[in-house]
Design a protein around this motif. Structure first.
Motif, PDB file in Angstrom:
ATOM      1  N   ALA A  37       0.823  -1.209   0.000  1.00 60.02           N
ATOM      2  CA  ALA A  37       0.000   0.000   0.000  1.00 60.02           C
ATOM      3  C   ALA A  37       0.859   1.262   0.000  1.00 60.02           C
ATOM      4  O   ALA A  37       1.955   1.301   0.566  1.00 60.02           O
ATOM      5  CB  ALA A  37      -0.912   0.006   1.221  1.00 60.02           C
ATOM      6  N   ASP A  38       0.336   2.283  -0.679  1.00 61.09           N
ATOM      7  CA  ASP A  38       0.898   3.629  -0.646  1.00 61.09           C
ATOM      8  C   ASP A  38       2.395   3.632  -0.951  1.00 61.09           C
ATOM      9  O   ASP A  38       2.825   3.142  -1.984  1.00 61.09           O
ATOM     10  CB  ASP A  38       0.583   4.292   0.702  1.00 61.09           C
ATOM     11  N   THR A  42       5.386   0.038   5.165  1.00 60.27           N
ATOM     12  CA  THR A  42       5.127  -1.142   5.991  1.00 60.27           C
ATOM     13  C   THR A  42       5.611  -2.409   5.302  1.00 60.27           C
ATOM     14  O   THR A  42       6.115  -3.319   5.958  1.00 60.27           O
ATOM     15  CB  THR A  42       3.628  -1.228   6.313  1.00 60.27           C
ATOM     16  N   ASP A 165      -9.082  -6.771   8.908  1.00 54.78           N
ATOM     17  CA  ASP A 165      -8.371  -5.524   8.602  1.00 54.78           C
ATOM     18  C   ASP A 165      -8.666  -5.014   7.192  1.00 54.78           C
ATOM     19  O   ASP A 165      -7.887  -4.242   6.635  1.00 54.78           O
ATOM     20  CB  ASP A 165      -6.865  -5.690   8.800  1.00 54.78           C
ATOM     21  N   THR A 166      -9.802  -5.428   6.612  1.00 56.29           N
ATOM     22  CA  THR A 166     -10.082  -5.060   5.224  1.00 56.29           C
ATOM     23  C   THR A 166     -11.494  -4.508   5.067  1.00 56.29           C
ATOM     24  O   THR A 166     -12.359  -5.128   4.425  1.00 56.29           O
ATOM     25  CB  THR A 166      -9.871  -6.272   4.293  1.00 56.29           C
ATOM     26  N   GLY A 170      -6.677  -1.621   0.402  1.00 54.74           N
ATOM     27  CA  GLY A 170      -5.728  -0.524   0.506  1.00 54.74           C
ATOM     28  C   GLY A 170      -5.367   0.033  -0.865  1.00 54.74           C
ATOM     29  O   GLY A 170      -5.654  -0.566  -1.906  1.00 54.74           O
ATOM     30  N   ASN A 284      -0.482  -7.248   9.463  1.00 49.10           N
ATOM     31  CA  ASN A 284      -0.882  -5.996   8.816  1.00 49.10           C
ATOM     32  C   ASN A 284      -1.199  -6.242   7.341  1.00 49.10           C
ATOM     33  O   ASN A 284      -1.052  -5.362   6.505  1.00 49.10           O
ATOM     34  CB  ASN A 284       0.177  -4.896   8.992  1.00 49.10           C
ATOM     35  N   GLN A 289      -2.556  -2.924   3.326  1.00 46.81           N
ATOM     36  CA  GLN A 289      -3.739  -2.173   3.728  1.00 46.81           C
ATOM     37  C   GLN A 289      -3.345  -0.757   4.161  1.00 46.81           C
ATOM     38  O   GLN A 289      -3.075   0.085   3.331  1.00 46.81           O
ATOM     39  CB  GLN A 289      -4.483  -2.947   4.824  1.00 46.81           C
ATOM     40  N   LEU A 290      -3.279  -0.498   5.446  1.00 47.80           N
ATOM     41  CA  LEU A 290      -2.859   0.813   5.943  1.00 47.80           C
ATOM     42  C   LEU A 290      -1.342   0.855   6.005  1.00 47.80           C
ATOM     43  O   LEU A 290      -0.709   0.017   6.652  1.00 47.80           O
ATOM     44  CB  LEU A 290      -3.456   1.064   7.325  1.00 47.80           C
ATOM     45  N   ASP A 291      -0.747   1.818   5.334  1.00 43.34           N
ATOM     46  CA  ASP A 291       0.701   1.951   5.373  1.00 43.34           C
ATOM     47  C   ASP A 291       1.128   2.600   6.681  1.00 43.34           C
ATOM     48  O   ASP A 291       0.330   3.251   7.372  1.00 43.34           O
ATOM     49  CB  ASP A 291       1.177   2.779   4.175  1.00 43.34           C
ATOM     50  N   CYS A 292       2.400   2.439   7.023  1.00 43.75           N
ATOM     51  CA  CYS A 292       3.004   3.065   8.210  1.00 43.75           C
ATOM     52  C   CYS A 292       2.393   2.554   9.515  1.00 43.75           C
ATOM     53  O   CYS A 292       2.173   3.313  10.464  1.00 43.75           O
ATOM     54  CB  CYS A 292       2.912   4.594   8.140  1.00 43.75           C
ATOM     55  N   VAL A 293       2.118   1.250   9.573  1.00 47.01           N
ATOM     56  CA  VAL A 293       1.729   0.623  10.833  1.00 47.01           C
ATOM     57  C   VAL A 293       2.863  -0.288  11.286  1.00 47.01           C
ATOM     58  O   VAL A 293       3.830  -0.534  10.567  1.00 47.01           O
ATOM     59  CB  VAL A 293       0.417  -0.186  10.698  1.00 47.01           C
TER      60      VAL A 293
END
Length: 391
Positions: A37-38, A42, A165-166, A170, A284, A289-293
């Motif tokens: 993602a992004d 991550t 988590d979806t 992402g 993750n 999915q969510l970056d920077c976790v």
């Protein structure tokens, strides 16, 4: 496409399989598998967390034929690595999920079939000699999910894996650049600007066409509409996020264990226990999915402490070597899930590539235990790690 024989002397680690996969499938397919993602912060952190974790081996200890078997949800597996659900895998090689299931069963471990599968769950079960789990997305609505869960029960799947988590997919920036959506579309015109790369992989293309092209989602049967098209998955995911309430109703209809996947905090892990999960996966989503976790390896000790041994704790994300598996076990995981590692093998050489990926990790784990001076996987703990990980 027939499986190519793999020379063990030329394929010595998972990165070798990744390199081979990149050559053998179109850019859109490879980048779907390889990307995150992004900015992919991550994605990189998942692997870096393992690289930066050091060992403390025991000197003067000669151990051989180390014990790697472990029990997960009542099943003894040959080593503590379970094959994670990876969607769209039949696009990587026509062997698809059935080939992955065969390789997992022959290696003595578990395969988790994704909802977004090119093979029907009954066909995958028939192909496997080992235990299978079924991963649940709510695409197509509750009725479609209920139908698939009932089919999984009747087919003999031993556990459900609910991905939490979806709520939507992402932002994976490689996909629109390389035409993943266009590849799945039935019309030819949208594919036009991506055709040069597709045509540059004639073996893959021939296999893809002989296999019937883009498959339907045989495990997502929408009432009144039939099996869902792969191209519709992205839109369907945008309103198919699973909640704690969904875990409760699944608990009521499913007689076996439920695994809650996609947790990174102790609070969420405790909630999963309270809602009836028998295992949790610290994850993750492979950085998709969510970056920077947080990397799962870093989140693992918090989750292990929070559940207090009430449920089994698994983790995934960034596992590329047997030494990575050992590090996760040291920090309290019962086992890891591997995704990209075996999917690279499938894209590279079909079922034979999956088998090679599993063997690489198993051999590497055995070597790691021997060099650590640890006779059995169940003896690993944080004392085998560097000072930063010892309490």
């Amino acid at each position: 496409m027939p499986n190519r024989k793999l020379n063990p002397s030329s394929i010595v680690n998972i990165e070798d399989l990744r390199t081979m996969a990149e050559r053998r499938v179109p850019r859109s397919v490879f980048d779907y598998l390889d990307g995150g993602a992004d900015a992919e912060v991550t994605l990189a952190e998942n692997c870096r967390a393992f690289r930066e974790t050091t060992f403390r081996p025991r000197g003067g200890v000669a151990v051989y034929n180390c014990k790697t078997t472990v029990s997960v949800l009542g099943y003894e597996i040959a080593f503590p690595a379970i094959l994670a659900p990876v969607s769209y895998i039949r696009l990587m090689h026509a062997d698809g999920e059935a080939g992955v299931a065969r390789a997992a069963g022959q290696a003595g471990t578990i395969y988790t079939l994704p909802t977004i599968s090119g093979h029907k769950l009954e066909d995958v079960k028939a192909a496997s000699t080992g235990p299978l789990w079924y991963q649940v997305y709510l695409i197509g609505g509750r009725q479609a999910a209920e139908g698939a869960i009932d089919r999984a029960r009747r087919a003999g799947y031993s556990a459900l894996v609910l991905t939490l988590d979806t709520p939507l997919a992402g932002k994976r920036e490689r996909d629109p650049r390389n035409g993943m959506k266009e590849l799945l579309a039935p019309a030819l015109l949208p594919k036009a600007r991506f055709l040069p790369n597709i045509l540059a992989h004639p073996r893959w293309l021939a296999s893809f066409l002989l296999d019937g092209g883009v498959p339907k989602l045989g495990n997502v049967v929408v009432p009144g509409k039939g099996p869902m098209d792969l191209v519709d998955v992205g839109a369907a995911l945008s309103h198919a996020g699973a909640s704690w309430e969904d875990l409760r109703w699944i608990r009521e209809m499913w007689p076996g264990p439920i695994v809650a996947k996609g947790l990174l905090t102790g609070d969420d892990a405790r909630r999963a226990v309270d809602e009836g999960a028998q295992a949790v996966v610290v994850s993750n989503h492979g950085g998709r999915q969510l970056d920077c976790v947080s990397a799962p390896l870093h989140a693992l000790p918090e989750v292990v402490e929070a559940v207090g041994g009430q449920v089994e704790v698994l983790m995934d994300g960034g596992v590329r070597r047997g030494s990575d598996i050992a590090k996760a076990i040291c920090l309290g995981a019962r086992a890891v899930l591997i995704g990209r590692a075996y999917a690279y093998g499938l894209a590279a050489a079909g079922e034979a590539g999956v088998a090679r990926a599993i063997q690489i990790l198993k051999d590497d784990l055995d070597l790691t235990l021997t060099l650590l001076g640890c006779a059995s996987i169940d003896q690993l703990d944080a004392t085998y790690l560097g000072a930063a990980h010892r309490r």
